[in-house]
Each structure stands twice: as structure tokens, then as C-alpha cells.
Write a protein that holds these residues in place. Structure first.
Motif, PDB file in Angstrom:
ATOM      1  N   UNK A 278       0.853  -1.196   0.000  1.00  0.00           N
ATOM      2  CA  UNK A 278       0.000   0.000   0.000  1.00  0.00           C
ATOM      3  C   UNK A 278       0.885   1.242   0.000  1.00  0.00           C
ATOM      4  N   UNK A 279       0.569   2.158  -0.883  1.00  0.00           N
ATOM      5  CA  UNK A 279       1.328   3.405  -0.949  1.00  0.00           C
ATOM      6  C   UNK A 279       0.660   4.427  -0.025  1.00  0.00           C
ATOM      7  N   UNK A 280       1.323   4.746   1.080  1.00  0.00           N
ATOM      8  CA  UNK A 280       0.747   5.691   2.038  1.00  0.00           C
ATOM      9  C   UNK A 280       1.229   7.111   1.762  1.00  0.00           C
ATOM     10  N   UNK A 281       2.128   7.257   0.796  1.00  0.00           N
ATOM     11  CA  UNK A 281       2.622   8.591   0.442  1.00  0.00           C
ATOM     12  C   UNK A 281       3.325   9.239   1.616  1.00  0.00           C
ATOM     13  N   UNK A 282       3.159  10.529   1.701  1.00  0.00           N
ATOM     14  CA  UNK A 282       3.829  11.297   2.769  1.00  0.00           C
ATOM     15  C   UNK A 282       2.853  11.599   3.899  1.00  0.00           C
ATOM     16  N   UNK A 283       1.760  10.875   3.924  1.00  0.00           N
ATOM     17  CA  UNK A 283       0.707  11.261   4.866  1.00  0.00           C
ATOM     18  C   UNK A 283       0.968  10.797   6.291  1.00  0.00           C
ATOM     19  N   UNK A 284       0.298  11.458   7.206  1.00  0.00           N
ATOM     20  CA  UNK A 284       0.351  11.094   8.618  1.00  0.00           C
ATOM     21  C   UNK A 284      -1.002  10.494   8.996  1.00  0.00           C
ATOM     22  N   UNK A 285      -0.931   9.609   9.958  1.00  0.00           N
ATOM     23  CA  UNK A 285      -2.155   8.903  10.349  1.00  0.00           C
ATOM     24  C   UNK A 285      -2.354   8.984  11.861  1.00  0.00           C
ATOM     25  N   UNK A 286      -3.624   9.016  12.245  1.00  0.00           N
ATOM     26  CA  UNK A 286      -3.883   9.069  13.690  1.00  0.00           C
ATOM     27  C   UNK A 286      -4.635   7.844  14.195  1.00  0.00           C
ATOM     28  N   UNK A 287      -4.926   6.913  13.338  1.00  0.00           N
ATOM     29  CA  UNK A 287      -5.595   5.704  13.807  1.00  0.00           C
ATOM     30  C   UNK A 287      -5.810   4.724  12.675  1.00  0.00           C
ATOM     31  N   UNK A 288      -6.189   3.526  13.051  1.00  0.00           N
ATOM     32  CA  UNK A 288      -6.436   2.494  12.038  1.00  0.00           C
ATOM     33  C   UNK A 288      -7.651   1.669  12.465  1.00  0.00           C
ATOM     34  N   UNK A 289      -8.421   1.272  11.480  1.00  0.00           N
ATOM     35  CA  UNK A 289      -9.646   0.508  11.761  1.00  0.00           C
ATOM     36  C   UNK A 289      -9.670  -0.719  10.861  1.00  0.00           C
ATOM     37  N   UNK A 290     -10.052  -1.837  11.443  1.00  0.00           N
ATOM     38  CA  UNK A 290     -10.182  -3.076  10.656  1.00  0.00           C
ATOM     39  C   UNK A 290     -11.607  -3.578  10.785  1.00  0.00           C
ATOM     40  N   UNK A 291     -12.203  -3.946   9.660  1.00  0.00           N
ATOM     41  CA  UNK A 291     -13.575  -4.474   9.639  1.00  0.00           C
ATOM     42  C   UNK A 291     -13.566  -5.879   9.061  1.00  0.00           C
ATOM     43  N   UNK A 292     -14.497  -6.670   9.538  1.00  0.00           N
ATOM     44  CA  UNK A 292     -14.663  -8.020   8.983  1.00  0.00           C
ATOM     45  C   UNK A 292     -16.061  -8.077   8.367  1.00  0.00           C
ATOM     46  N   UNK A 293     -16.197  -7.704   7.096  1.00  0.00           N
ATOM     47  CA  UNK A 293     -17.539  -7.644   6.497  1.00  0.00           C
ATOM     48  C   UNK A 293     -18.156  -9.006   6.237  1.00  0.00           C
TER      49      UNK A 293
END
Lengths: 446, 229
Positions: A278-293
Motif C-alpha cells: 500500500x502506498x501511504x505517500x507522505x501522509x500522517x495517520x492518527x488511527x487504524x480501523x479493521x472491519x470483517x464484512x
């Protein structure tokens, strides 16, 4: 933990050490700090706490079909009859504690004949209900202030008071708690309903662009997902991950699994493998979420005594395929299926790998490799069989096998006719030649 | 002083050679003469390097090895994507049990190969990735040792001078003749003297081995010791 109420900052809860120092829920922050200078105060994040709490409750559903909540203070498991599934009540408690620890929390557990007593033990950490502080009864702050003023600090001190003398001074909730504690009235708690779709999220302490932080978060989520899936006796058939960017749209990726999977090790391998691409580029992140559809029933491994199948190996292979597909894409992990199309380039199709598909064995000899047609100059004998070829400075005489003539596609308007020859050059190398009209091409090697 | 009943067990334990490699049955190619020279076929739990060109029988030999595997899945990692599945099926490869990694990116393909080579549920993996570095080859050899797989690397003869970590190195070349002839030369075989090359004569239609023979070291094919293939 504090919350702004009106003009003052009030304590909602205190750690065991703070409680020992005399700090109590309902105090103002100023009063608490006067008792314990330098007391660490944490602002209450109601929505985040509720989400985490619900995830924890969902994970604990594997230990009892009757799970209740007293949000946001306690999770109640009615384990009547459930201990047999785990060996004993102690074994059940130990597994539940381990589950909570795996999710990153420190369990504080209590076990008693009724929920109010069990809550009091769990919330206070006391060995006996009588020794638990009165706030473990989950009563209102005004009641607590009255009790402290009267010098009634423990449940034991409170229960020695005649119940009839209390109504005029205290709320109905406290009287109800005392009756629940005695078993005089039934206890009522809202039953927990598992959400339709499993969602787990993790909030970073601050925005980050660190790769290792993302990997850590994904591993944590895999552990949390395993707990949730275990509680449902199910495995994930699909995963969706969303990395919350501080600016702009979240970065999302998804993957499908070949079989229901819930082991955190496998889920983590899939998530991490997919994240690498996954290309995240130069971005910053403040959280992550995982779903099981999508979930499916996990089949317990069984020994197949007759067919010689090895369920362990099949599971390992499924994990391998999922991991490869997660990182390279489903189409990149394939198996070939032969078709009846006479055109050599359409004599097979690629499908996502799912072992077991039967294949047709071709009737005529076919080369092991095939490549883009490469034009060559070919001389033929009187019967039209190739006898010599030339490709730039190279050349060789040829020995050819009988021609294989392919007619196809006339019904679709794109009809064509080609001749294929398996030929051997004078060095012994064997090629597949194609004639289209007057042009000759090398298309494969045997 | 040890008790009498333990004396025998103690002697047996002392006799165990911990450094002796664990013997694993190789993947027999179905050509008795060749299998015998290879000590049972292409070794499992080790890396075999096969040098040769596609048109000279290198692919034929590798696919023949995969065709012999019946109990587990095999894998193919080839970024160039030249495998022609009908040709593999014609050689007896069970396409339903052949996991093909169709990844043109060399780096990703190498990652996939490294991952597959560590997988015990895969019996054999054929990889055609050019210009593998020494460290990459070493990693792959260790991965194969760990998983017990027969890891087969099909390489260009131009890479023959590169260092080798493989337990077995084979050179495949075509031999002129009225029908298809393939020479299998054993360049290196761990723990064994290098046997003489083997000449295989194939059936033009079925590509099966009709006869096999031992060749002298030099390319002097006079006086072949014919034997049934």
C-alpha cells in the motif's frame, strides 16, 4: 480520570493507589490534588471508551451466552453451567483474564453469587465484599458524599446499618443496590447484542507516519479480531482496513480469504503483507480501523482416516495462498485450467488458486513454454514442410513433425487459419513454429 | 557405573551422529538410470539448480519433476510468465495442484518465492528468476532445508560461473539426433562424486523417455552403454 462538569473538573474514577491516598470519585480535581500533589489527571474520552468497552464485551461473549453490561463500569458474565466447557470456574476465569490481557487491558475480576457483589469485588479488587469501598456499589456521587460524611467507607460498614433508617438520606439507587446485594430483588442489566459487523480500531497517541507504528497497530488489531471472531465461533472471509489520515481521505485496502480464518498470526501475516504493497505517500495517520464484512464458520480440524488428507497441511496452504494473494493480488496467485478452444493462446485460462480442479490432457504435443511470436525466415520443401530457418545471422536446418492445422473463429467473424509445426534444429533444440499466411513465427519451446 | 540395561541404550545414543543430514526421499524423475545417479531423484529439503535453455530440455526436466509429485501441491514462480500450461499438462503436471505466482515484478516474485520455499505444505517449487544474488540463493537454500521442499531453480547457462549454494547442479543440453535427445550432466552433487552425463532419448509425441544411456565425460558418444529407460 476527570470530566468537566459545569464550572469544575470532577473525578470520575481513581486508581487503586489514589484511592488508598483518600482520593474519591466525585471530588473536584483541586480537592484531589490537595490530597495527592502531582496527581496525574486524564481527561475522559467517552466515545473512545465506549467503543473499546464494547469491543472488549464482544470478545468476552465466547465465555458465556449471557453477557450483560453496566456501561461503562463493568461487564457481567452469567457463567452458570458454562464452567463445564472450560473445566472449572477457575479455568474459565483464567482464560477470560488471558483474553482481556491479550487485548491490552489489565483485568480486574470478581466472582460471586450475584452480579452486584461480583461487580463490587471486581471494581474494588477486595477479597471480600464487606471490605470493598462503598463506591464499588456503583451509586451516585451525592450518596457517596453522604456516606463519607457519616464515616461509612466500606460496604461492610454500610450493610451493618438498619436498611429502614437509610431512605430519608439516600437515593433509591443505593437502596436498590443493597437489596440486590442481599438477593432480595432481581438484578437488571441490559443484555449485550453483538454488532452485525466486527469492527476493531486503534487510536494512535498522536499523528504518525512511522511504518513500524502501523505494523504494530495492525498486529494489535489482528489479536483483537481473533478474540472477536473466537467469541462468534467464526472466521474472517474478508478484511477491510482503513488508515485514518490526518488530512484527506483514509487509505483503504481490502482482501478476501480463501477459508474462514481467525488465528491472529495468520490475520497479522495477511494484514502486514497487504500493507507492504500500500502506498501511504507522505501522509500522517492518527488511527487504524479493521472491519470483517464477511465471516464463515470455522471447521475444526479432523483427521481423515481414509482419504489420506492432512488438514494441517491444507490449512497451512490456505494461509500461504491468502498471504500471497494479500500481497500480490488474487489474480497473481493462480492455477491454470485448460479449455477446449483450439487456439493455442486460448487453450487455457488463469483462475485464482483453489486446488482440486481437474484439467484436460492435451491430445497433441504442446511446448513447455510459449512466448510472443517472433518472426523468422523459413524455407520449405515441396510439400510445404519447413526445412530451414534463418533469424538474422543464425540459421539451421529443421526436422519437422506433421503439421497441426488450426481453424477457428470463423463463426465469430474473426476467423483465421494457422499451421503449427514442432521442429528440431540441427543442434537438437526443439521449437514450436507457426505459419500464418506466408509468415513464419517461433511461438514456443519444448 | 551404569546399570547393565542402560549400557546398550547409552552406546546407541553415542552412536547417533547429530551432524548427519536427515535422509529424505528425493523426487524421482521416473528414469531409473538418472534417478539412481541422482541418489533417488531431485533432493527434498535442498535446492537444485538446473542450467539450460527451454528448447533444449531444461523446462522439460523441471516439469517432469513436478509431474512426479502426487501427494502435495507444487508451485511455480516465473516473472517472465512463459509457462504454457497445456505443455505442462502434456508432461503430466497436475495443473489443479500447481500454484502459479504470476507476478512480473522481480522483487515481489522473489518475496513470493522466499515465502513459498518456507512452506511445508508445498512439495516442490520451480523458480525461474534471473540473476539471483548469492545472498538470495543462500536464503533460498536455507528455506528449502527448513521446509523440506525440493526447490528447483531453472537458470541460464550464462549464470554457471556464479557461486552455488545448491545441493545439486544439473546442466541440460540438447543433442542432435533423429529424435529428441537430452543430455543431463551432473555438475555438482553434495556428498557424492560427479557421475558421468546421462543421455535421454525422448518420444516425439509423448515426450516420455524411451531410452537412457551413460555418456563418457567428453562429448564422445561412441560406445554408449545402453540401458532401458
Amino acid at each position: 480520570m476527570v470530566e468537566l462538569r459545569g464550572d469544575s473538573v470532577q473525578l470520575l474514577a481513581a486508581s487503586p493507589n489514589a484511592l488508598q491516598a483518600g482520593v474519591r470519585a466525585g471530588m473536584t480535581a483541586t480537592a484531589a490534588r490537595s490530597l495527592v500533589p502531582g496527581l496525574a489527571l486524564v481527561e475522559h474520552n467517552a466515545s473512545g471508551e465506549l467503543a473499546d468497552f464494547e469491543a472488549l464485551v464482544a470478545a468476552l461473549c465466547r465465555f458465556s451466552p449471557r453477557v450483560f453490561t453496566d456501561l461503562p463500569r463493568a461487564i457481567l458474565l452469567d457463567i452458570t453451567g458454562c464452567e463445564r466447557l472450560f473445566g472449572s470456574e477457575a479455568a474459565l476465569a483464567a482464560q477470560a483474564a488471558a483474553s482481556v490481557e491479550r487485548l491490552g487491558y489489565t483485568p480486574q475480576m470478581g466472582q460471586a453469587q450475584n452480579a452486584t457483589a461480583a461487580c463490587a469485588l471486581a471494581l474494588s479488587g477486595a477479597a471480600k465484599v464487606e471490605d470493598a469501598p462503598v463506591e464499588a456499589l456503583r451509586i451516585e456521587a451525592s450518596d457517596l458524599r453522604h456516606l463519607y460524611a457519616l464515616g461509612l467507607n466500606t460496604i461492610g460498614q454500610l450493610t451493618t446499618q438498619p436498611l429502614e433508617s437509610l431512605p430519608s438520606r439516600f437515593s433509591g439507587l443505593m437502596l436498590r443496590r443493597l437489596r440486590e446485594l442481599r438477593g432480595d430483588v432481581p438484578e437488571e442489566f441490559p443484555a449485550f447484542q453483538q454488532p452485525e459487523i466486527i469492527v476493531e480500531s486503534l487510536q494512535f497517541e498522536g499523528p504518525t507516519d512511522r511504518h513500524d507504528a502501523m505494523l504494530f497497530a495492525l498486529r494489535r488489531l489482528a489479536v483483537a479480531l481473533e478474540e472477536r471472531l473466537t467469541a462468534r465461533a467464526a472466521g474472517a472471509l474478508a478484511l477491510e482496513v482503513s488508515l485514518r489520515a490526518t488530512e484527506g481521505e483514509p487509505v483503504r485496502f481490502a482482501m478476501s480469504l480463501s477459508r474462514p480464518t481467525r488465528e491472529s498470526r495468520s490475520l497479522a501475516a495477511l494484514l502486514l503483507g497487504r500493507f507492504e504493497s500500500v502506498d501511504t505517500g507522505e501522509r500522517w495517520f492518527d488511527g487504524v480501523e479493521a472491519r470483517v464484512p464477511s465471516v464463515g464458520k470455522v471447521q475444526p480440524p479432523q483427521r481423515d482416516l481414509f482419504a489420506g488428507r492432512d488438514p494441517g497441511a491444507e490449512r497451512a496452504l490456505s494461509e500461504l495462498v491468502d498471504e500471497l494473494a494479500g500481497r500480490l493480488g488474487v489474480q497473481a496467485v493462480a492455477q491454470a485450467v485448460l479449455t477446449h478452444d483450439p487456439r493455442p493462446e486460448r487453450a487455457f485460462t488463469w483462475q485464482p488458486f483453489a486446488q482440486g480442479t481437474e484439467s484436460i490432457k492435451p491430445a497433441a504435443p504442446r511446448p513447455a513454454t510459449m512466448f510472443e511470436p517472433h518472426e523468422v525466415a523459413v524455407e520449405c520443401d515441396g510439400a510445404g514442410m519447413p526445412v530451414h530457418w534463418r533469424d538474422g545471422s543464425r540459421g539451421s536446418s529443421l526436422t519437422a513433425q506433421p503439421v497441426e492445422r488450426v481453424h477457428f473463429g470463423w463463426w465469430g467473424g474473426d476467423g483465421a487459419e494457422r499451421d503449427y509445426f514442432a521442429v528440431q534444429d540441427d543442434a537438437g533444440a526443439r521449437w514450436w513454429l507457426m505459419r500464418r499466411g506466408q509468415d513464419w513465427y517461433i511461438v514456443g519451446a519444448f | 557405573m551404569p546399570m547393565p540395561e542402560f549400557t546398550g541404550k547409552l552406546a546407541a545414543l553415542r552412536a547417533v551422529d547429530l551432524h548427519r543430514p536427515v535422509a529424505r526421499a528425493g523426487i524421482a524423475l521416473g528414469v531409473p538410470l538418472l534417478d539412481e545417479r541422482l541418489g533417488g531423484g531431485l533432493p527434498r529439503g535442498a535446492m537444485t539448480e538446473v542450467f539450460g535453455h527451454a528448447a533444449e530440455g531444461a523446462w522439460w526436466l523441471c516439469l517432469r519433476a513436478l509431474a512426479q509429485v502426487r501427494d502435495k501441491v507444487c508451485a511455480l514462480v516465473e516473472p517472465a510468465g512463459t509457462l504454457y500450461p497445456p505443455g505442462a499438462a502434456a508432461l503430466g503436471v497436475d495443473l489443479g495442484r500447481l500454484l502459479v505466482v504470476r507476478e512480473p515484478n522481480r522483487k515481489k516474485a522473489l518475496w513470493a518465492l522466499d515465502r513459498i520455499a518456507r512452506e511445508k505444505s508445498v512439495a516442490a517449487t520451480l523458480a525461474v528468476i534471473p540473476r539471483l544474488a548469492d545472498t538470495e540463493l543462500r536464503r533460498l537454500q536455507l528455506a528449502a532445508e527448513g521446509s523440506g521442499q525440493a526447490l528447483i531453480l531453472l537458470r541460464s547457462p550464462a549464470e554457471l560461473s556464479r557461486a552455488s549454494w545448491g545441493a545439486l547442479r544439473l546442466m541440460i543440453r540438447a543433442e542432435p539426433g533423429p529424435s529428441r535427445r537430452v543430455v543431463v550432466e551432473i555438475l555438482r552433487m553434495r556428498g557424492a562424486a560427479m557421475p558421468r552425463p546421462i543421455l535421454l532419448e525422448l518420444d516425439d509425441d509423448t515426450m516420455d523417455v524411451r531410452t537412457s544411456a551413460v555418456l563418457p565425460h567428453r562429448a564422445d558418444h561412441a560406445g554408449l552403454a545402453q540401458s532401458a529407460g
